[in-house]
Design a protein around this motif. Structure first.
Motif, PDB file in Angstrom:
ATOM      1  N   ALA A   1       0.835  -1.207   0.000  1.00 52.40           N
ATOM      2  CA  ALA A   1       0.000   0.000   0.000  1.00 52.40           C
ATOM      3  C   ALA A   1       0.867   1.253   0.000  1.00 52.40           C
ATOM      4  O   ALA A   1       0.529   2.254  -0.658  1.00 52.40           O
ATOM      5  CB  ALA A   1      -0.919  -0.010   1.216  1.00 52.40           C
ATOM      6  N   VAL A   2       1.992   1.208   0.721  1.00 52.61           N
ATOM      7  CA  VAL A   2       2.910   2.344   0.742  1.00 52.61           C
ATOM      8  C   VAL A   2       3.432   2.611  -0.665  1.00 52.61           C
ATOM      9  O   VAL A   2       3.422   3.758  -1.152  1.00 52.61           O
ATOM     10  CB  VAL A   2       4.081   2.091   1.708  1.00 52.61           C
ATOM     11  N   PHE A   3       3.882   1.565  -1.342  1.00 55.74           N
ATOM     12  CA  PHE A   3       4.425   1.763  -2.676  1.00 55.74           C
ATOM     13  C   PHE A   3       3.369   2.268  -3.653  1.00 55.74           C
ATOM     14  O   PHE A   3       3.634   3.162  -4.468  1.00 55.74           O
ATOM     15  CB  PHE A   3       5.041   0.471  -3.205  1.00 55.74           C
ATOM     16  N   GLU A   4       2.173   1.721  -3.591  1.00 54.56           N
ATOM     17  CA  GLU A   4       1.123   2.169  -4.503  1.00 54.56           C
ATOM     18  C   GLU A   4       0.835   3.658  -4.325  1.00 54.56           C
ATOM     19  O   GLU A   4       0.610   4.386  -5.289  1.00 54.56           O
ATOM     20  CB  GLU A   4      -0.155   1.349  -4.285  1.00 54.56           C
ATOM     21  N   ALA A   5       0.865   4.120  -3.068  1.00 53.74           N
ATOM     22  CA  ALA A   5       0.613   5.540  -2.812  1.00 53.74           C
ATOM     23  C   ALA A   5       1.770   6.420  -3.261  1.00 53.74           C
ATOM     24  O   ALA A   5       1.580   7.590  -3.597  1.00 53.74           O
ATOM     25  CB  ALA A   5       0.347   5.750  -1.322  1.00 53.74           C
ATOM     26  N   MET A   6       2.987   5.854  -3.283  1.00 55.67           N
ATOM     27  CA  MET A   6       4.181   6.626  -3.622  1.00 55.67           C
ATOM     28  C   MET A   6       4.616   6.457  -5.072  1.00 55.67           C
ATOM     29  O   MET A   6       5.548   7.116  -5.522  1.00 55.67           O
ATOM     30  CB  MET A   6       5.330   6.209  -2.697  1.00 55.67           C
ATOM     31  N   ARG A   7       3.954   5.589  -5.802  1.00 53.06           N
ATOM     32  CA  ARG A   7       4.401   5.240  -7.154  1.00 53.06           C
ATOM     33  C   ARG A   7       4.579   6.466  -8.049  1.00 53.06           C
ATOM     34  O   ARG A   7       5.512   6.536  -8.854  1.00 53.06           O
ATOM     35  CB  ARG A   7       3.388   4.287  -7.789  1.00 53.06           C
ATOM     36  N   ASP A   8       3.697   7.449  -7.924  1.00 55.64           N
ATOM     37  CA  ASP A   8       3.736   8.621  -8.800  1.00 55.64           C
ATOM     38  C   ASP A   8       4.465   9.811  -8.187  1.00 55.64           C
ATOM     39  O   ASP A   8       4.469  10.908  -8.768  1.00 55.64           O
ATOM     40  CB  ASP A   8       2.314   9.038  -9.180  1.00 55.64           C
ATOM     41  N   HIS A   9       5.058   9.617  -7.027  1.00 54.38           N
ATOM     42  CA  HIS A   9       5.839  10.703  -6.429  1.00 54.38           C
ATOM     43  C   HIS A   9       7.013  11.030  -7.342  1.00 54.38           C
ATOM     44  O   HIS A   9       7.647  10.140  -7.916  1.00 54.38           O
ATOM     45  CB  HIS A   9       6.332  10.285  -5.039  1.00 54.38           C
ATOM     46  N   GLU A  10       7.327  12.308  -7.486  1.00 55.15           N
ATOM     47  CA  GLU A  10       8.343  12.716  -8.468  1.00 55.15           C
ATOM     48  C   GLU A  10       9.701  12.079  -8.197  1.00 55.15           C
ATOM     49  O   GLU A  10      10.432  11.713  -9.125  1.00 55.15           O
ATOM     50  CB  GLU A  10       8.477  14.238  -8.500  1.00 55.15           C
ATOM     51  N   LEU A  11      10.068  11.911  -6.921  1.00 58.29           N
ATOM     52  CA  LEU A  11      11.368  11.332  -6.623  1.00 58.29           C
ATOM     53  C   LEU A  11      11.396   9.841  -6.959  1.00 58.29           C
ATOM     54  O   LEU A  11      12.390   9.329  -7.482  1.00 58.29           O
ATOM     55  CB  LEU A  11      11.708  11.556  -5.152  1.00 58.29           C
ATOM     56  N   VAL A  12      10.291   9.133  -6.675  1.00 61.50           N
ATOM     57  CA  VAL A  12      10.205   7.708  -7.017  1.00 61.50           C
ATOM     58  C   VAL A  12      10.265   7.539  -8.530  1.00 61.50           C
ATOM     59  O   VAL A  12      10.966   6.657  -9.046  1.00 61.50           O
ATOM     60  CB  VAL A  12       8.916   7.098  -6.436  1.00 61.50           C
ATOM     61  N   ARG A  13       9.546   8.379  -9.260  1.00 66.81           N
ATOM     62  CA  ARG A  13       9.586   8.297 -10.729  1.00 66.81           C
ATOM     63  C   ARG A  13      10.982   8.581 -11.253  1.00 66.81           C
ATOM     64  O   ARG A  13      11.425   7.967 -12.235  1.00 66.81           O
ATOM     65  CB  ARG A  13       8.595   9.293 -11.340  1.00 66.81           C
ATOM     66  N   ALA A  14      11.695   9.493 -10.612  1.00 62.01           N
ATOM     67  CA  ALA A  14      13.036   9.847 -11.085  1.00 62.01           C
ATOM     68  C   ALA A  14      14.015   8.682 -10.943  1.00 62.01           C
ATOM     69  O   ALA A  14      14.949   8.559 -11.743  1.00 62.01           O
ATOM     70  CB  ALA A  14      13.553  11.058 -10.303  1.00 62.01           C
TER      71      ALA A  14
END
Length: 340
Positions: free
Chosen positions: A325-338
């Motif tokens: 659930a943590v990853f799904e919520a963070m998947r589109d965070h700019e730093l994660v995408r980078a």
């Protein structure tokens, strides 16, 4: 690279006991420092980063700090049980340490050359002249201009960046296997921070030593570390390769740290996200997740006794039952995408 780690810490738990109150400062800390790597320990103030380092070095007051379980092996020496005479031979010789504030770590009444030379004389039995020669070599190594002239300088005559370079020179004077750098850039401006971090990375690579880099700054972790431990309230909550954690944050606290970083996307000044709530009291044991009361992803089961850390990927583990659930919520965070 040898498969045997430079340092092996297993199930390290430590309490502070004073006036009838017991603070459970560390609980079940386990990690390896591999040969030739930079391992970063990251977390907010009070999470146990520096206490972990001080426990490894045997620098905590023995009457108050009590190791209740675990071990920290440097080769065949268990540093948690070694007598003081053995620890004195390890400190500054096999393990070097850089402290947060060089101005309070350096002796104000002795020249920097004498202070570096003293380390060499104590551990190598060198003559006074040979020790001073080594001190000059070390000042050259850490890129201090006019190293020969700086030998006679006192700490107050140097800038903050220069003083931190002197601390690095002192820590490396006897070619240690392991360097512990505790917030080495905290009091420095951004430009000097980058120089010091670059210097540590270059020295690690050239000398083949291992480094534990303690910091609260995820930017520092991203720039120089190969692996990282995320600590909260005396526990390791997530660990692994730096890229693996930034690509797939899997603990609510790690997600909170990433969200608190300033955004580069909008170009406008915006309020930084904060982690609500307060750090839990550590004078009582918490069977479940210590972050549950502050976590946006918590559910009732998070307060049940926690299972051991589980593998997210082969080089990444998290102690969180809500990691997906943590990853799904963070998947589109700019730093994660980078990092993806």
């Amino acid at each position: 690279m040898s498969s045997a780690p430079t340092l092996r810490v297993r199930d390290l738990s430590l309490d502070f006991v004073s006036r009838g109150v017991t603070i459970h400062a560390l609980e079940g800390i386990s990690f390896d420092v591999r040969r030739g790597e930079i391992l970063s320990i990251v977390g907010e103030s009070g999470c146990g980063k520096s206490v972990t380092a001080m426990a490894i070095m045997g620098l905590l007051p023995r009457g108050i700090a009590r190791i209740s379980s675990g071990a920290a092996h440097l080769g065949d020496i268990d540093l948690t049980r070694a007598p003081e005479r053995v620890l004195r031979q390890v400190r500054g010789n096999r393990v070097g340490m850089i402290f947060q504030d060089p101005m309070t770590s350096l002796n104000p009444v002795h020249t920097v050359g004498m202070q570096i030379a003293e380390v060499v004389r104590r551990h190598r039995g060198s003559s006074h002249s040979a020790a001073l020669t080594r001190a000059r070599e070390m000042l050259d190594l850490v890129r201090i201009p006019d190293a020969g002239g700086r030998l006679s300088a006192y700490p107050h005559e140097l800038s903050g960046g220069m003083r931190q370079r002197v601390m690095i020179a002192m820590a490396l004077a006897c070619d240690p296997e392991l360097l512990i750098a505790d917030e080495p850039t905290t009091a420095l401006d951004v430009t000097v921070q980058a120089q010091i971090l670059g210097l540590i990375a270059d020295l690690k690579r050239n000398l083949g030593m291992s480094v534990i880099l303690i910091t609260h700054d995820l930017g520092v972790v991203a720039s120089v570390a190969e692996r990282m431990l995320v600590m909260y309230a005396g526990r390791i909550v997530e660990e692994g390769r730096v890229g693996a954690i930034f690509e797939r944050p899997s603990h609510g606290y790690t997600a909170g740290l990433l969200r608190s970083l300033p955004s580069r996307a909008s170009g406008r000044r915006t309020m930084l996200a904060e982690i609500g709530g307060s750090v839990p009291r550590l004078d009582r044991r918490i069977p479940g997740c210590t972050f549950a009361d502050r976590c946006a992803f918590a559910e009732p089961a998070c307060r049940d006794p926690l299972p051991p850390a589980h593998a997210v990927t082969p080089d990444h583990a998290a102690r969180c039952i809500r990691s997906d659930a943590v990853f799904e919520a963070m998947r589109d965070h700019e730093l994660v995408r980078a990092w993806a």
